[in-house]
Design an enzyme around this catalytic site. Structure first.
Site, short mmCIF file in Angstrom:
data_model
loop_
_atom_site.label_atom_id
_atom_site.label_comp_id
_atom_site.label_asym_id
_atom_site.label_seq_id
_atom_site.Cartn_x
_atom_site.Cartn_y
_atom_site.Cartn_z
N HIS A 11 13.99 56.73 69.82
CA HIS A 11 14.87 56.37 68.71
C HIS A 11 14.99 54.86 68.62
O HIS A 11 15.34 54.20 69.60
CB HIS A 11 16.24 57.00 68.96
CG HIS A 11 17.13 57.01 67.75
ND1 HIS A 11 17.63 55.86 67.19
CD2 HIS A 11 17.58 58.04 66.99
CE1 HIS A 11 18.37 56.19 66.14
NE2 HIS A 11 18.36 57.50 65.99
N GLU A 62 19.43 67.12 66.36
CA GLU A 62 18.93 66.07 67.26
C GLU A 62 19.51 66.21 68.67
O GLU A 62 18.81 65.93 69.66
CB GLU A 62 19.26 64.70 66.68
CG GLU A 62 18.64 63.55 67.45
CD GLU A 62 18.75 62.27 66.67
OE1 GLU A 62 17.77 61.90 65.98
OE2 GLU A 62 19.83 61.63 66.71
N GLU A 88 21.48 56.03 52.48
CA GLU A 88 22.29 56.05 51.25
C GLU A 88 23.02 57.38 51.18
O GLU A 88 22.83 58.16 50.26
CB GLU A 88 21.40 55.83 50.03
CG GLU A 88 20.75 54.46 50.03
CD GLU A 88 19.97 54.20 48.75
OE1 GLU A 88 20.59 54.15 47.68
OE2 GLU A 88 18.75 54.08 48.83
#
Ligand code: UDP
Ligand code: MN
Length: 298
Positions: A179, A249, A292
């Site tokens: 990540h 995740e 967004e």
């Protein structure tokens, strides 16, 4: 400073797709894991060797992506168009697009021996459920046509685009992505699920790296196991009224703690431009789109 590969492991760093890796080419970063899996950084592999080896094996490589709700109009065309430019160029590729609106999937001109299949899925009302439901849907797809067609599969988020070659050097039985925001953080600080009641829980002594659910891959058999584990764990949590901190995740990170990936991709393979310049990030392959959430999430 991440330390270098222990010299005892270095001679073993051969790879099915790249032949011999060159971990010493990147002394400033960690190029292998404690269990001997290569961490693929720019410069540690020869893309041409990987390309030839994949061709020799006559592979079909699947790429799955979900585009549900506003994510379809916002991201899908650029994701697919950039994949045509950079994802496994020269190999046989099958895209699997999962959406609740198959008719709205943009037309993308595909190269030779590249195919796109659109699979209809129902839309979960909550974005968290859209994200988590991917594990069960992928499990079913891997047990069906996708599993019969492909040898290796990458499963990716749609809110990103390819910016340079993402080739067969990334292939292995089980592949995890470091990540971008967390690869240099101390282990105890990583955002794993910490509630011990959750199936995804990791203690402060557990965890190797924090992996990003926006990119994972592997053989069909290995991914069947991964998706079964994550879908089952999510159901068990739900039955107890729990939801892991970072949804699918968190469960993915638990799975990779229990089942070590055979290959790890450096953050160059899925980079967040918002982090800014880092000397070790030479050549980003995939770039996150700006978040967004107000536009795309309900
Ligand atoms: N997704 C989608 N529609 C949604 C929510 C999620 O299509 O309403 C898919 C999409 O592929 C997205 C992925 O699930 O990239 C994961 O969600 P998101 O990217 O928002 O999570 P983040 O990367 O921000 O954690
Ligand atoms: Mn995402």
């Amino acid at each position: 400073p991440m330390g270098v590969c222990p010299s005892a492991i270095m001679p073993l760093l051969k790879d099915n797709f790249t032949g011999v890796l060159r971990p010493w080419a990147r002394p400033e970063v960690l190029t292998c894991t404690s269990w001997g899996a290569p961490i693929i950084w720019d410069g540690t592999f020869d893309p041409d060797v990987a390309q030839q080896e994949a061709r020799r094996q006559n592979l079909t490589i699947g790429l799955t992506v979900f585009a549900i709700g506003r994510y379809l109009e916002k991201y899908l065309a650029r994701f697919l168009e950039s994949a045509e430019q950079h994802f496994m160029v020269g190999q046989r590729v099958v895209y699997y697009v999962f959406t609740e609106r198959p008719e709205a999937v943009p037309h993308v001109t595909l190269g030779t021996d590249r195919w796109l299949r659109v699979e209809h899925v129902t839309r979960e009302p909550r974005w968290q459920d859209v994200s988590m439901a991917r594990m069960r849907t992928l499990h079913e797809a891997l047990g069906g046509r996708l599993g019969r067609e492909a040898h290796f599969v990458f499963c990716m988020d749609v809110d990103q685009h390819f910016s340079s070659a993402f080739g067969p050097e990334t292939l292995a039985d089980l592949v995890a992505q470091l990540h971008a925001w967390h690869y240099h953080w101390p282990r105890w600080f990583l955002p794993y699920e910490r509630d011990t009641r959750s199936e995804a829980a990791l203690s402060s002594e557990q965890g190797d790296f924090y992996y990003h659910a926006a990119v994972f891959g592997g053989s069909v058999a290995a991914l069947r196991g991964l998706t079964a584990h994550c879908a089952r764990s999510q159901l068990r949590d739900r039955a107890r009224g729990l939801e892991a901190r970072w949804h699918d995740e968190s469960h993915l990170n638990k799975f990779f703690w229990l089942h070590k990936p055979a290959k790890v991709l450096s953050p160059e393979f899925c980079w967040a431009p918002a982090i800014g310049w880092r000397s070790e990030i030479r050549h980003p392959r995939l770039l996150w789109a700006p978040k967004e959430y107000k536009v795309v999430r309900n």
